[in-house]
Design a protein around this motif. Structure first.
Motif, mmCIF file in Angstrom:
data_model
loop_
_atom_site.group_PDB
_atom_site.id
_atom_site.type_symbol
_atom_site.label_atom_id
_atom_site.label_comp_id
_atom_site.label_asym_id
_atom_site.label_seq_id
_atom_site.Cartn_x
_atom_site.Cartn_y
_atom_site.Cartn_z
ATOM 1 N N VAL A 51 68.856 42.564 47.984
ATOM 2 C CA VAL A 51 67.762 43.497 47.713
ATOM 3 C C VAL A 51 67.380 43.438 46.234
ATOM 4 N N ASN A 52 68.370 43.432 45.351
ATOM 5 C CA ASN A 52 68.084 43.351 43.915
ATOM 6 C C ASN A 52 67.343 42.065 43.562
ATOM 7 N N SER A 53 67.734 40.971 44.191
ATOM 8 C CA SER A 53 67.076 39.688 43.951
ATOM 9 C C SER A 53 65.626 39.736 44.420
ATOM 10 N N LEU A 54 65.385 40.307 45.608
ATOM 11 C CA LEU A 54 64.026 40.417 46.123
ATOM 12 C C LEU A 54 63.164 41.317 45.243
ATOM 13 N N VAL A 55 63.737 42.410 44.768
ATOM 14 C CA VAL A 55 62.996 43.313 43.892
ATOM 15 C C VAL A 55 62.642 42.609 42.587
ATOM 16 N N ALA A 56 63.580 41.872 42.024
ATOM 17 C CA ALA A 56 63.330 41.159 40.765
ATOM 18 C C ALA A 56 62.243 40.106 40.949
ATOM 19 N N LYS A 57 62.311 39.363 42.049
ATOM 20 C CA LYS A 57 61.311 38.327 42.305
ATOM 21 C C LYS A 57 59.937 38.934 42.547
ATOM 22 N N SER A 58 59.878 40.033 43.312
ATOM 23 C CA SER A 58 58.579 40.651 43.584
ATOM 24 C C SER A 58 57.994 41.265 42.316
ATOM 25 N N THR A 59 58.852 41.822 41.448
ATOM 26 C CA THR A 59 58.378 42.368 40.176
ATOM 27 C C THR A 59 57.812 41.251 39.300
ATOM 28 N N GLN A 60 58.513 40.129 39.260
ATOM 29 C CA GLN A 60 58.044 38.984 38.475
ATOM 30 C C GLN A 60 56.711 38.466 39.026
ATOM 31 N N LEU A 61 56.602 38.398 40.339
ATOM 32 C CA LEU A 61 55.364 37.929 40.966
ATOM 33 C C LEU A 61 54.219 38.892 40.669
ATOM 34 N N ALA A 62 54.483 40.189 40.764
ATOM 35 C CA ALA A 62 53.446 41.178 40.481
ATOM 36 C C ALA A 62 53.006 41.097 39.016
ATOM 37 N N ASN A 63 53.962 40.959 38.108
ATOM 38 C CA ASN A 63 53.618 40.838 36.694
ATOM 39 C C ASN A 63 52.773 39.597 36.427
ATOM 40 N N SER A 64 53.125 38.491 37.065
ATOM 41 C CA SER A 64 52.351 37.259 36.904
ATOM 42 C C SER A 64 50.938 37.430 37.459
ATOM 43 N N VAL A 110 49.228 40.214 37.778
ATOM 44 C CA VAL A 110 48.462 41.099 36.891
ATOM 45 C C VAL A 110 48.032 40.336 35.642
ATOM 46 N N TYR A 111 48.946 39.577 35.064
ATOM 47 C CA TYR A 111 48.626 38.807 33.855
ATOM 48 C C TYR A 111 47.476 37.850 34.109
ATOM 49 N N TRP A 112 47.583 37.030 35.147
ATOM 50 C CA TRP A 112 46.554 36.031 35.415
ATOM 51 C C TRP A 112 45.255 36.686 35.862
ATOM 52 N N GLY A 113 45.330 37.833 36.512
ATOM 53 C CA GLY A 113 44.122 38.575 36.855
ATOM 54 C C GLY A 113 43.386 39.030 35.604
ATOM 55 N N LYS A 114 44.143 39.529 34.633
ATOM 56 C CA LYS A 114 43.531 39.965 33.371
ATOM 57 C C LYS A 114 42.947 38.783 32.603
ATOM 58 N N VAL A 115 43.665 37.665 32.574
ATOM 59 C CA VAL A 115 43.158 36.470 31.885
ATOM 60 C C VAL A 115 41.859 36.005 32.538
ATOM 61 N N ALA A 150 39.744 37.781 34.279
ATOM 62 C CA ALA A 150 38.688 38.753 33.997
ATOM 63 C C ALA A 150 38.120 38.557 32.594
ATOM 64 N N GLU A 151 38.979 38.328 31.627
ATOM 65 C CA GLU A 151 38.512 38.136 30.249
ATOM 66 C C GLU A 151 37.692 36.857 30.110
ATOM 67 N N VAL A 152 38.142 35.788 30.739
ATOM 68 C CA VAL A 152 37.375 34.530 30.698
ATOM 69 C C VAL A 152 36.029 34.739 31.383
ATOM 70 N N GLY A 153 36.035 35.455 32.503
ATOM 71 C CA GLY A 153 34.786 35.759 33.201
ATOM 72 C C GLY A 153 33.821 36.553 32.335
ATOM 73 N N LYS A 154 34.349 37.526 31.588
ATOM 74 C CA LYS A 154 33.498 38.321 30.692
ATOM 75 C C LYS A 154 32.855 37.440 29.624
ATOM 76 N N VAL A 155 33.659 36.555 29.038
ATOM 77 C CA VAL A 155 33.140 35.674 27.993
ATOM 78 C C VAL A 155 32.030 34.788 28.559
ATOM 79 N N ILE A 156 32.265 34.204 29.713
ATOM 80 C CA ILE A 156 31.263 33.334 30.339
ATOM 81 C C ILE A 156 30.016 34.136 30.688
ATOM 82 N N TYR A 157 30.215 35.341 31.223
ATOM 83 C CA TYR A 157 29.100 36.209 31.610
ATOM 84 C C TYR A 157 28.211 36.509 30.405
ATOM 85 N N LYS A 158 28.827 36.827 29.269
ATOM 86 C CA LYS A 158 28.066 37.149 28.058
ATOM 87 C C LYS A 158 27.402 35.912 27.460
#
Length: 127
Positions: free
Chosen positions: A12-25, A27-32, A34-42
């Motif tokens: 369970v701890n391993s699954l939680v750690a992996k899912s947390t890492q996946l969620a963080n990744s 979120v990070y790539w989603g934000k990246v 979005a920012e690239v999209g904003k730059v291109i849009y402008k």
């Protein structure tokens, strides 16, 4: 009994750690993205089409579908089309972009860069 509990807790701890890492990744790539999209849009001065633009496009499409003369004229123009160097270059660029998007989609779908994931008891091998 405690060995089973320890093993379950570790799993369970391993699954939680992996899912947390996946969620963080994600979120990070989603934000990246979005920012690239904003730059291109402008930079490109992009804007969503207005309601009038949608209505104009819809009306012209309906008019084209209902009019046999417009369809015939379109087919005649398409048959008379002579490709130029500029048209060929554009088509090659658009084709390369389509191939790249398709390939990225395939990689995401397979979750691998090369080949397909192994599935089943024998790892996908056929006998």
């Amino acid at each position: 009994m405690s060995a089973i509990v320890t093993k379950a807790t570790n799993t369970v701890n391993s699954l939680v750690a992996k899912s947390t890492q996946l969620a963080n990744s994600a979120v990070y790539w989603g934000k990246v993205t979005a920012e690239v999209g904003k730059v291109i849009y402008k930079k490109e001065g992009l804007a969503p089409p207005s309601q009038k633009d949608f209505q104009t496009l819809y009306n012209s499409a309906v008019k084209f579908v209902k009019s046999g003369e417009q369809q015939k004229k379109f087919l005649e123009e398409a048959a008379a089309f002579k490709p130029t160097k500029a048209n060929t270059a554009k088509a090659a660029i658009y084709g390369t972009q389509l191939l790249a998007f398709f390939s990225i989609g395939e990689i995401i779908g397979r979750r691998k860069v090369f080949g397909y994931p192994s599935v089943g008891i024998h790892g996908g091998a056929h006998h």
